[in-house]
Scaffold this motif. Structure first.
Motif, PDB file in Angstrom:
ATOM      1  N   VAL A 108      26.205  36.616  47.560  1.00  0.00           N
ATOM      2  CA  VAL A 108      26.753  37.967  47.676  1.00  0.00           C
ATOM      3  C   VAL A 108      25.946  38.975  46.853  1.00  0.00           C
ATOM      4  O   VAL A 108      25.695  40.096  47.278  1.00  0.00           O
ATOM      5  CB  VAL A 108      28.238  37.949  47.228  1.00  0.00           C
ATOM      6  N   HIS A 109      25.529  38.562  45.648  1.00  0.00           N
ATOM      7  CA  HIS A 109      24.821  39.506  44.766  1.00  0.00           C
ATOM      8  C   HIS A 109      23.305  39.402  44.892  1.00  0.00           C
ATOM      9  O   HIS A 109      22.576  40.161  44.252  1.00  0.00           O
ATOM     10  CB  HIS A 109      25.245  39.273  43.317  1.00  0.00           C
ATOM     11  N   SER A 126      38.488  31.221  34.646  1.00  0.00           N
ATOM     12  CA  SER A 126      38.000  30.331  35.698  1.00  0.00           C
ATOM     13  C   SER A 126      37.796  28.917  35.175  1.00  0.00           C
ATOM     14  O   SER A 126      38.137  27.947  35.850  1.00  0.00           O
ATOM     15  CB  SER A 126      36.685  30.841  36.286  1.00  0.00           C
ATOM     16  N   THR A 159      38.127  45.956  40.337  1.00  0.00           N
ATOM     17  CA  THR A 159      37.559  44.898  39.502  1.00  0.00           C
ATOM     18  C   THR A 159      36.735  45.555  38.402  1.00  0.00           C
ATOM     19  O   THR A 159      36.552  46.785  38.412  1.00  0.00           O
ATOM     20  CB  THR A 159      36.626  43.957  40.303  1.00  0.00           C
ATOM     21  N   LEU A 164      36.549  46.914  45.216  1.00  0.00           N
ATOM     22  CA  LEU A 164      35.954  46.032  46.226  1.00  0.00           C
ATOM     23  C   LEU A 164      36.871  45.959  47.439  1.00  0.00           C
ATOM     24  O   LEU A 164      38.099  46.074  47.300  1.00  0.00           O
ATOM     25  CB  LEU A 164      35.790  44.611  45.678  1.00  0.00           C
ATOM     26  N   ALA A 168      37.601  39.941  49.109  1.00  0.00           N
ATOM     27  CA  ALA A 168      36.426  40.224  48.290  1.00  0.00           C
ATOM     28  C   ALA A 168      35.213  39.488  48.871  1.00  0.00           C
ATOM     29  O   ALA A 168      35.365  38.442  49.512  1.00  0.00           O
ATOM     30  CB  ALA A 168      36.678  39.761  46.858  1.00  0.00           C
ATOM     31  N   ALA A 170      32.920  37.542  47.717  1.00  0.00           N
ATOM     32  CA  ALA A 170      32.758  36.115  47.393  1.00  0.00           C
ATOM     33  C   ALA A 170      33.767  35.266  48.169  1.00  0.00           C
ATOM     34  O   ALA A 170      33.483  34.118  48.537  1.00  0.00           O
ATOM     35  CB  ALA A 170      32.920  35.893  45.892  1.00  0.00           C
ATOM     36  N   THR A 190      41.694  34.731  45.768  1.00  0.00           N
ATOM     37  CA  THR A 190      40.621  35.108  44.833  1.00  0.00           C
ATOM     38  C   THR A 190      39.433  34.158  45.033  1.00  0.00           C
ATOM     39  O   THR A 190      39.590  33.061  45.600  1.00  0.00           O
ATOM     40  CB  THR A 190      41.090  34.979  43.369  1.00  0.00           C
TER      41      THR A 190
HETATM   42  O1  LIG Z   1      33.107  41.545  39.163  1.00  0.00           O
HETATM   43  C1  LIG Z   1      32.663  41.063  40.161  1.00  0.00           C
HETATM   44  S1  LIG Z   1      31.076  40.949  40.462  1.00  0.00           S
HETATM   45  C2  LIG Z   1      33.530  40.559  41.185  1.00  0.00           C
HETATM   46  C3  LIG Z   1      32.988  40.136  42.368  1.00  0.00           C
HETATM   47  C4  LIG Z   1      33.808  39.644  43.297  1.00  0.00           C
HETATM   48  C5  LIG Z   1      33.261  39.191  44.548  1.00  0.00           C
HETATM   49  O2  LIG Z   1      33.946  38.831  45.464  1.00  0.00           O
HETATM   50  S2  LIG Z   1      31.579  39.203  44.670  1.00  0.00           S
HETATM   51  C6  LIG Z   1      35.191  39.570  43.070  1.00  0.00           C
HETATM   52  N1  LIG Z   1      35.694  40.016  41.893  1.00  0.00           N
HETATM   53  C7  LIG Z   1      37.139  40.002  41.597  1.00  0.00           C
HETATM   54  O3  LIG Z   1      37.368  39.417  40.338  1.00  0.00           O
HETATM   55  C8  LIG Z   1      38.725  39.033  40.248  1.00  0.00           C
HETATM   56  C9  LIG Z   1      38.867  37.695  39.595  1.00  0.00           C
HETATM   57  O4  LIG Z   1      38.545  36.644  40.478  1.00  0.00           O
HETATM   58  P1  LIG Z   1      38.743  35.115  40.022  1.00  0.00           P
HETATM   59  O5  LIG Z   1      38.236  34.267  41.145  1.00  0.00           O
HETATM   60  O6  LIG Z   1      37.918  34.953  38.771  1.00  0.00           O
HETATM   61  O7  LIG Z   1      40.184  34.931  39.768  1.00  0.00           O
HETATM   62  C10 LIG Z   1      39.244  39.078  41.652  1.00  0.00           C
HETATM   63  O8  LIG Z   1      40.042  40.202  41.788  1.00  0.00           O
HETATM   64  C11 LIG Z   1      37.970  39.212  42.494  1.00  0.00           C
HETATM   65  O9  LIG Z   1      38.169  39.866  43.697  1.00  0.00           O
HETATM   66  C12 LIG Z   1      34.899  40.491  40.939  1.00  0.00           C
END
Ligand SMILES: O=C([S-])c1cc(C(=O)S)c[n+]([C@@H]2O[C@H](COP(=O)(O)O)[C@@H](O)[C@H]2O)c1
Ligand code: NI
Length: 437
Positions: A108-109, A126, A159, A164, A168, A170, A190
């Protein structure tokens, strides 16, 4: 070993799966011990009862005890997981989840996976969620995991890196080839939750047949009145439910490709090659493809462990640019091979049975064909004669099974029988061929 099925139909997050496993009976001290082994003195994991849309559930609280995690890159977390004192199964599963997560973030990045930074607060969360889930699975004696369709959500989420879209990025990367739907607004899945499912669940399926032993309900952070914000885990011993008793459910993979530009003279060799390489079955179906082109669907059924080699062979031997792959449940009748005398030769009769009763009776065709060739007779005539002799010997559907311990009765197709010299022998197919699969 037991099976765990994850119900993520209302969404999934790492802490929700952890809470569900704790609710199903996983030992909280074992979970905390595993997390401490990876990040000593850094996170405290606890759980408390809450309600979500009127349903009781357990909520996992993952409280950081330090300001900043010692490692935030995938390379650093990987090193910690490898060196931590963890049971091998816990370590392997945790590495698998983080590998998935890191690869998705890297895609993604647009950065190398080793350089992926798990964001500041999220890294400790995590680690606790992932290591906790893997330790809980181990503590509950879970050997296999599967999961159903996942609700991903809709809208936008704030975030650390700004707003986003939901799902998301990812999450969508991790959800490829999985059954998903929006299922509501807000971020319902998530990245960590989706990575847990993709790395640990062997397949996407509705609740499989099992004798249910425990259920756990894990709560998400928000309480939405119209939709319980929960993940459920159902744990039990797998059963070949829906299958006839005595038959075996065999996990299988179906590889498929639509091909419109292969020289048709190559197809027989392609199918033969796939069978010789270990496919349980391989076949072609004529189709009318996109742009009105006459083509074929190549289908190859195999054990999961053979899928990679057969996929490579399909790419090598055909002109396809893609191979689809789907898990299949396969019911195989147990079978025996009973030799009968046909003239001077012996032909094995394949007998499919269920609970001691004969269900299918078929002479092995390769032996029939070889005998017909040797005697200059038609295959049809030899087939009918062999079947008539088998019938006279009591090998008929509905009859009791012959003594399976008689020396001549085998559960593998025997080699060609009965006075045939080597040059007379037809090549033996890789598996017994009549009846398919
Ligand atoms: O901060 C970044 S880069 C970020 C990227 C992404 C992507 O999908 S790429 C998603 N998020 C958000 O972070 C929180 C926490 O996710 P966890 O899996 O650690 O619980 C969540 O809201 C994601 O959408 C952050
Ligand atoms: Ni990201």
């Amino acid at each position: 070993m037991r099976h765990a099925w994850i119900d993520a139909s209302a969404g999934v997050a790492g802490d929700m799966v952890l809470a569900a496993l704790l609710d199903a009976g996983a030992n909280a001290d074992v979970v905390q011990g595993a997390v401490d082994a990876v990040v000593p003195g850094s996170v405290h994991v606890s759980a408390r009862a809450v309600t979500r849309a009127g349903l009781r559930a357990l909520r996992a609280d993952v409280k950081p005890l330090i300001d900043s995690p010692p490692q935030r890159t995938w390379r650093g977390i990987r090193e910690r997981l490898i060196t931590a004192e963890l049971p091998p199964a816990v370590r392997d599963r945790a590495l698998a989840v983080f590998t998935r997560l890191a690869e998705a973030e890297a895609t993604v990045h647009g950065v190398p996976a080793g350089d992926v930074h798990f964001h500041e607060v999220g890294a400790l969360d995590s680690i606790a969620d992932v290591v906790g889930v893997c330790a809980a699975l181990d503590d509950l004696g879970i050997g296999t995991v599967s999961a159903g369709e996942v609700a991903l959500g809709a809208g936008r989420v704030r975030t650390a890196h700004g707003e986003l879209p939901v799902p998301a990025p990812a999450v969508t990367e991790l959800a490829r080839d999985w059954r998903v739907r929006a299922g509501g607004t807000g971020e319902l899945a998530t990245p960590t939750g989706m990575a847990i499912i993709r790395a640990l669940a062997e397949r996407c399926e509705n609740l499989p047949p099992m004798t249910l032993q425990a259920t756990g309900v894990g709560a998400g952070g928000r309480d939405t009145p119209d939709r319980p914000n929960i993940v459920r885990v159902l744990i039990g011993t797998p059963q070949p439910g829906g299958l006839a008793p005595g038959s075996a459910a065999v996990d299988a993979v179906l590889l498929e490709a639509n091909v419109d530009d292969l020289d048709p003279r190559l197809w027989p060799g392609v199918l033969e090659g796939l069978l010789a390489a270990g496919a349980s079955d391989a076949w072609l179906v004529p189709i009318l493809m996109k742009k009105g082109r006459p083509a074929h669907t190549l289908s190859v059924l195999c054990e999961p462990g053979r899928a990679a080699a057969l996929r490579a062979r399909i790419f090598r031997d055909t002109s396809t640019l893609g191979v689809r792959e789907s898990p299949r449940a396969k019911t195989a009748l147990p079978r025996l091979f009973v030799p009968v005398r046909v003239g001077d030769a012996t032909v094995p009769i394949k007998v499919g049975h269920l609970e001691g009763v004969i269900v299918q009776v078929m002479p092995e065709f390769a032996d029939v064909a070889a005998l017909a060739g040797r005697e200059g007779r038609s295959e049809r005539a030899v087939l009918q004669e062999a079947l008539a002799i088998a019938t006279a010997a009591g090998l008929v559907p509905g009859a009791p099974l012959p003594d399976p311990v008689a020396p001549s009765v085998t559960d593998e197709p025997p080699g060609l029988m009965g006075g045939m010299s080597a040059p007379d022998r037809a090549p033996r197919p890789p598996s017994d061929e009549s009846g398919g699969e």
